[in-house]
Scaffold this motif. Sequence first.
Motif, PDB file in Angstrom:
ATOM      1  N   HIS A  71       0.822  -1.220   0.000  1.00  0.00           N
ATOM      2  CA  HIS A  71       0.000   0.000   0.000  1.00  0.00           C
ATOM      3  C   HIS A  71       0.847   1.258   0.000  1.00  0.00           C
ATOM      4  O   HIS A  71       0.357   2.344  -0.328  1.00  0.00           O
ATOM      5  CB  HIS A  71      -0.972  -0.006   1.184  1.00  0.00           C
ATOM      6  CG  HIS A  71      -0.390   0.500   2.477  1.00  0.00           C
ATOM      7  ND1 HIS A  71       0.397  -0.278   3.309  1.00  0.00           N
ATOM      8  CD2 HIS A  71      -0.476   1.710   3.082  1.00  0.00           C
ATOM      9  CE1 HIS A  71       0.756   0.424   4.366  1.00  0.00           C
ATOM     10  NE2 HIS A  71       0.247   1.638   4.261  1.00  0.00           N
ATOM     11  N   THR A 183      -4.749  -6.212  -1.073  1.00  0.00           N
ATOM     12  CA  THR A 183      -5.551  -5.615  -0.015  1.00  0.00           C
ATOM     13  C   THR A 183      -6.815  -6.417   0.268  1.00  0.00           C
ATOM     14  O   THR A 183      -7.335  -6.383   1.390  1.00  0.00           O
ATOM     15  CB  THR A 183      -5.935  -4.162  -0.363  1.00  0.00           C
ATOM     16  OG1 THR A 183      -6.639  -4.139  -1.607  1.00  0.00           O
ATOM     17  CG2 THR A 183      -4.687  -3.296  -0.468  1.00  0.00           C
ATOM     18  N   ALA A 188      -3.845  -3.226   4.582  1.00  0.00           N
ATOM     19  CA  ALA A 188      -2.632  -2.420   4.504  1.00  0.00           C
ATOM     20  C   ALA A 188      -1.433  -3.136   5.105  1.00  0.00           C
ATOM     21  O   ALA A 188      -0.383  -2.524   5.320  1.00  0.00           O
ATOM     22  CB  ALA A 188      -2.847  -1.081   5.216  1.00  0.00           C
TER      23      ALA A 188
END
Length: 382
Positions: A71, A183, A188
């Motif tokens: 992320h 994800t 994250a």
Amino acid sequence: MPSPTPSLTTATATVTVFASPESWIESDAVRQCHQVAALDGMRHVAAMPDLHPGKGAPIGAAMASTVLYPHLVGSDIGCGIAVFPIGLKRAVPERIAARFPDLDRSPDPDDPAWAVAPGGPPAGHVEGLGTVGRGNHFVELARIDTVLAADHADRLGLAAGDLVLIVHSGSRGLGERILRAHTGSHGAGPAPDPAGYLARHDEAVRWGALNRRMLAARVAHALGAAPTEPVVDQCHNLVEVRDGEYLHRKGAAPGDGRDVLVAGTRGTPSYLVAGHAGPTANHSVAHGAGRKMSRADALRRGRAKHTVAQLRRTPVGSLVVCGDRQLLFEEAPTAYKRIEQVVADLVAHDLATPVASTVPLVTYKTPDPGPTHRDGRRRGRE
């Protein structure tokens, strides 16, 4: 040389902001840097002078960690900026703008731009190839304005007055698909299989570089010029393995002996720089002016301050091809920081040497929905 903002130690990492007191740095962006610094395995966060808040992670930062966090790279893996010389005898903005192809639409099977992809696209991902995308992506015809370091400019084969295509785009839907796959299972969190993620990531980085070449070739052919190889092409959304760590860059370009185009706005210069950033800056430099307004704020303030006509003809006399009125306001020059201050901060902290400035002539964002020629090209306003 002034010192960068002192490194602040968190439980696990240091944070250094390479900006002067005159720079516009939002507290939310610095707060995000410290949130990243608190992640397991994080060693050092280097924030560039174009730092601004992003979705879940700061934009304009290079982040070194012993743990790989997808992320921190985001969905547009492989996004970057390339500079292509282009041989045009004349460049009248109104005529050039009318000849840009529709870069929201994939090229036809017989489009000569496919010649730059003889082996096919990485990962076999054809969808979106040769399209520019939304947001801050663009294709721009620009002129080399002022040469600031003749030795570096000569090395790149550039001189004042030369015309170049500047292409800012990434991996389109491919990068988004890669991040979504992660994800969906891990949020994250870190990549459970770093090697597997890196293999897919590297394909998206190669795809983004090919996409920039496809875009430049499409425009060159449309303008009656021969496609060329880029003299600069640096990705600013990626992760690399360096010194046994994962160096994540989100809106930060590799600055360790590489040439980088630090993008201004549609109505201001951009700057070619030679990067020489060291480990304190995580070997990185800024990638652009950096937003100082959110898109919502830029839309609200812009509608009160500008007309559409004013945003399509910039203060430097260039034209903006953009049929999306909302995007025109979101991407107005006033929504961004001063590019001169960003570059000055890079120089002051000995991260880069300015090589040359470029001035936009025509910036393409989205197709103009006006009348078209029979061959599908938009017709210029008579």
